[in-house]
Design a protein around this motif. Structure first.
Motif, PDB file in Angstrom:
ATOM      1  N   CYS A   8       0.836  -1.200   0.000  1.00 24.30           N
ATOM      2  CA  CYS A   8       0.000   0.000   0.000  1.00 24.30           C
ATOM      3  C   CYS A   8       0.875   1.257   0.000  1.00 24.30           C
ATOM      4  O   CYS A   8       1.806   1.360   0.781  1.00 24.30           O
ATOM      5  CB  CYS A   8      -0.877  -0.018   1.248  1.00 24.30           C
ATOM      6  SG  CYS A   8      -1.807   1.497   1.486  1.00 24.30           S
ATOM      7  N   CYS A  11      -0.056   3.004   3.823  1.00 24.08           N
ATOM      8  CA  CYS A  11       0.298   2.384   5.104  1.00 24.08           C
ATOM      9  C   CYS A  11       1.348   1.280   4.966  1.00 24.08           C
ATOM     10  O   CYS A  11       1.760   0.680   5.953  1.00 24.08           O
ATOM     11  CB  CYS A  11      -0.949   1.840   5.794  1.00 24.08           C
ATOM     12  SG  CYS A  11      -1.580   0.311   5.067  1.00 24.08           S
ATOM     13  N   CYS A  29      -6.434  -1.261  -0.410  1.00 19.34           N
ATOM     14  CA  CYS A  29      -5.671  -1.828   0.701  1.00 19.34           C
ATOM     15  C   CYS A  29      -6.629  -2.421   1.742  1.00 19.34           C
ATOM     16  O   CYS A  29      -7.590  -1.771   2.150  1.00 19.34           O
ATOM     17  CB  CYS A  29      -4.820  -0.738   1.333  1.00 19.34           C
ATOM     18  SG  CYS A  29      -3.978  -1.269   2.831  1.00 19.34           S
ATOM     19  N   GLN A  31      -6.074  -2.909   4.727  1.00 23.43           N
ATOM     20  CA  GLN A  31      -5.865  -2.294   6.030  1.00 23.43           C
ATOM     21  C   GLN A  31      -6.429  -0.876   6.129  1.00 23.43           C
ATOM     22  O   GLN A  31      -7.088  -0.533   7.093  1.00 23.43           O
ATOM     23  CB  GLN A  31      -4.364  -2.269   6.327  1.00 23.43           C
ATOM     24  CG  GLN A  31      -4.040  -2.046   7.782  1.00 23.43           C
ATOM     25  CD  GLN A  31      -2.791  -2.831   8.155  1.00 23.43           C
ATOM     26  OE1 GLN A  31      -2.726  -4.043   7.978  1.00 23.43           O
ATOM     27  NE2 GLN A  31      -1.785  -2.130   8.631  1.00 23.43           N
ATOM     28  N   CYS A  32      -6.145  -0.041   5.111  1.00 21.68           N
ATOM     29  CA  CYS A  32      -6.557   1.374   5.222  1.00 21.68           C
ATOM     30  C   CYS A  32      -7.476   1.829   4.087  1.00 21.68           C
ATOM     31  O   CYS A  32      -7.832   3.006   4.004  1.00 21.68           O
ATOM     32  CB  CYS A  32      -5.316   2.271   5.296  1.00 21.68           C
ATOM     33  SG  CYS A  32      -4.471   2.465   3.726  1.00 21.68           S
TER      34      CYS A  32
HETATM   35 ZN   LIG Z   1      -2.983   0.760   3.348  1.00 28.40          ZN
END
Ligand SMILES: [Zn+2]
Length: 142
Positions: A8, A11, A29, A31-32
């Protein structure tokens, strides 16, 4: 369904992505939720992310070492991108100008230079530009 890996841009999380989503520019992503940067199935990474992807990937990783001043690299880029959607491999680009340490670690002298990694180890390399068909065949042979 085939997949690929990238990191990413926001992040730095390592993402396993469905190829279909990456090709439609729909990959985000996990995660984010930031949009992941793919050109075809090619992503450009730095040395650290390259290492993480090569160590993690369960499919071959094909890496194009290139530079913006290199004419043959510019004509090879679209061929590399075209091949990415037709091979079951992760396609990465490494800018030899910003990632000089990695380039010298692998002894890259002339560019473009394409390397194949399996299970974290280099298994083949080819100097000079190839057509997308040549590249696909070369990957299949290695
Ligand atoms: Zn990310």
């Amino acid at each position: 369904m085939s997949h690929t890996f990238t990191t990413c841009p926001k992040c730095q999380a390592l993402n396993k992505v469905q190829s279909e989503k990456a090709l439609k520019s729909e990959a985000i992503c996990g995660q984010c939720q930031t949009k992941l940067n793919f050109h075809g199935l090619v992503s450009e990474v730095n040395s650290k992310d390259f290492q993480r992807i090569v160590n993690k990937s369960d499919i071959p990783v094909v890496v194009d070492f290139w530079a913006s001043w290199c004419g043959p690299c510019k004509s090879y880029g679209p061929q590399f991108q075209q091949a990415s959607s037709k091979s079951n491999a992760v396609f990465l680009k490494i800018n030899t100008e910003t990632e000089q340490a990695l380039s010298s670690q692998f002894g890259i002298r002339g560019i473009p230079c394409t390397l194949i990694f399996k299970n974290g180890k280099e298994v083949a390399r080819q100097s000079g530009a190839m057509s997308s068909d040549q590249l696909i065949q070369w990957i299949a042979r290695n």
